[in-house]
Design a protein around this motif. Sequence first.
Motif, PDB file in Angstrom:
ATOM      1  N   GLU A  29     -17.638 -17.195  28.709  1.00  0.00           N
ATOM      2  CA  GLU A  29     -16.423 -17.860  28.228  1.00  0.00           C
ATOM      3  C   GLU A  29     -15.152 -17.197  28.729  1.00  0.00           C
ATOM      4  O   GLU A  29     -14.229 -17.865  29.142  1.00  0.00           O
ATOM      5  CB  GLU A  29     -16.421 -17.915  26.696  1.00  0.00           C
ATOM      6  CG  GLU A  29     -17.443 -18.868  26.126  1.00  0.00           C
ATOM      7  CD  GLU A  29     -17.217 -20.313  26.519  1.00  0.00           C
ATOM      8  OE1 GLU A  29     -16.063 -20.782  26.483  1.00  0.00           O
ATOM      9  OE2 GLU A  29     -18.193 -20.981  26.876  1.00  0.00           O
ATOM     10  N   ASP A  44     -10.612 -18.460  29.285  1.00  0.00           N
ATOM     11  CA  ASP A  44     -11.074 -19.847  29.248  1.00  0.00           C
ATOM     12  C   ASP A  44     -10.977 -20.551  30.609  1.00  0.00           C
ATOM     13  O   ASP A  44     -10.218 -21.498  30.782  1.00  0.00           O
ATOM     14  CB  ASP A  44     -10.281 -20.630  28.185  1.00  0.00           C
ATOM     15  CG  ASP A  44     -10.911 -21.984  27.899  1.00  0.00           C
ATOM     16  OD1 ASP A  44     -12.117 -22.168  28.187  1.00  0.00           O
ATOM     17  OD2 ASP A  44     -10.188 -22.868  27.399  1.00  0.00           O
ATOM     18  N   LYS A  46     -12.715 -22.700  31.992  1.00  0.00           N
ATOM     19  CA  LYS A  46     -13.004 -24.141  31.974  1.00  0.00           C
ATOM     20  C   LYS A  46     -11.729 -24.962  31.869  1.00  0.00           C
ATOM     21  O   LYS A  46     -11.703 -26.109  32.300  1.00  0.00           O
ATOM     22  CB  LYS A  46     -13.935 -24.485  30.808  1.00  0.00           C
ATOM     23  CG  LYS A  46     -15.334 -23.963  30.981  1.00  0.00           C
ATOM     24  CD  LYS A  46     -16.189 -24.298  29.788  1.00  0.00           C
ATOM     25  CE  LYS A  46     -17.558 -23.672  29.932  1.00  0.00           C
ATOM     26  NZ  LYS A  46     -18.371 -23.813  28.742  1.00  0.00           N
ATOM     27  N   SER A  47     -10.684 -24.381  31.293  1.00  0.00           N
ATOM     28  CA  SER A  47      -9.427 -25.113  31.137  1.00  0.00           C
ATOM     29  C   SER A  47      -8.476 -24.914  32.320  1.00  0.00           C
ATOM     30  O   SER A  47      -7.402 -25.504  32.353  1.00  0.00           O
ATOM     31  CB  SER A  47      -8.720 -24.680  29.845  1.00  0.00           C
ATOM     32  OG  SER A  47      -8.231 -23.361  29.971  1.00  0.00           O
ATOM     33  N   GLN A  58     -20.881 -23.867  40.501  1.00  0.00           N
ATOM     34  CA  GLN A  58     -19.577 -23.606  39.900  1.00  0.00           C
ATOM     35  C   GLN A  58     -19.451 -22.194  39.326  1.00  0.00           C
ATOM     36  O   GLN A  58     -18.471 -21.503  39.588  1.00  0.00           O
ATOM     37  CB  GLN A  58     -19.266 -24.659  38.826  1.00  0.00           C
ATOM     38  CG  GLN A  58     -17.895 -24.523  38.199  1.00  0.00           C
ATOM     39  CD  GLN A  58     -16.748 -24.729  39.167  1.00  0.00           C
ATOM     40  OE1 GLN A  58     -16.836 -25.499  40.113  1.00  0.00           O
ATOM     41  NE2 GLN A  58     -15.659 -24.027  38.938  1.00  0.00           N
ATOM     42  N   SER A  59     -20.423 -21.747  38.566  1.00  0.00           N
ATOM     43  CA  SER A  59     -20.327 -20.421  37.944  1.00  0.00           C
ATOM     44  C   SER A  59     -20.286 -19.308  38.995  1.00  0.00           C
ATOM     45  O   SER A  59     -19.526 -18.343  38.856  1.00  0.00           O
ATOM     46  CB  SER A  59     -21.490 -20.191  36.978  1.00  0.00           C
ATOM     47  OG  SER A  59     -22.721 -20.253  37.661  1.00  0.00           O
ATOM     48  N   GLU A  62     -16.762 -19.422  40.688  1.00  0.00           N
ATOM     49  CA  GLU A  62     -15.737 -18.833  39.825  1.00  0.00           C
ATOM     50  C   GLU A  62     -15.833 -17.316  39.851  1.00  0.00           C
ATOM     51  O   GLU A  62     -14.824 -16.635  40.034  1.00  0.00           O
ATOM     52  CB  GLU A  62     -15.888 -19.330  38.380  1.00  0.00           C
ATOM     53  CG  GLU A  62     -15.394 -20.721  38.161  1.00  0.00           C
ATOM     54  CD  GLU A  62     -15.602 -21.205  36.729  1.00  0.00           C
ATOM     55  OE1 GLU A  62     -15.964 -20.381  35.851  1.00  0.00           O
ATOM     56  OE2 GLU A  62     -15.396 -22.395  36.486  1.00  0.00           O
TER      57      GLU A  62
END
Length: 178
Positions: A29, A44, A46-47, A58-59, A62
């Motif tokens: 997270e 965060d 994801k935002s 994706q992970s 990032e």
Amino acid sequence: MKFTHLLLAGTMVSGALLSGSAVADEVVETPITEQGVVKITWQDPKSFRDVKAASDIQSRYEQRTFESLTKSLDKEASKLLKPEQKLEMIVTDLDLAGDVRPTFGATMNDIRVIKDIYPPRITFSYSILEGDKVIMVGDEKLTDMGFMHTTGRMNDKPLRFEEKLLADWLKKTVEPKL
């Protein structure tokens, strides 16, 4: 009757496989990256406006992006900060230069299109610590509208625009106050 059972069994197996891959691709997270004198909390992700992978999981994308930006920032910050000083940041938004576009079946992967209308942006708060003492704090919302014209064409590093944005911020904002 047998076909219905086979269909049901196939659905259950594929569902189990999909849920298993979702567990393997879970993202922390609030990832934290630390390198040398720099510690960054990515609040965060994801935002975030745009940290989309074009051709990777994706992970992983990032994590690689966060680690690369931390390493690059540490390289620049190490030149400016005294040995006992540390830069801590909390990134609340990141928008990489360009925009990820689908290829509509031409290839398996999407592509990141770099144009002037998609500048790099980053929003964060920071503090410079000397031991346990805070010597500088601030909030920043950086954007480089001229990013296509300020980074050399021979530079083909994946995060060159974002790295330059952060390096320029260090030189223009942090260095004069130290």
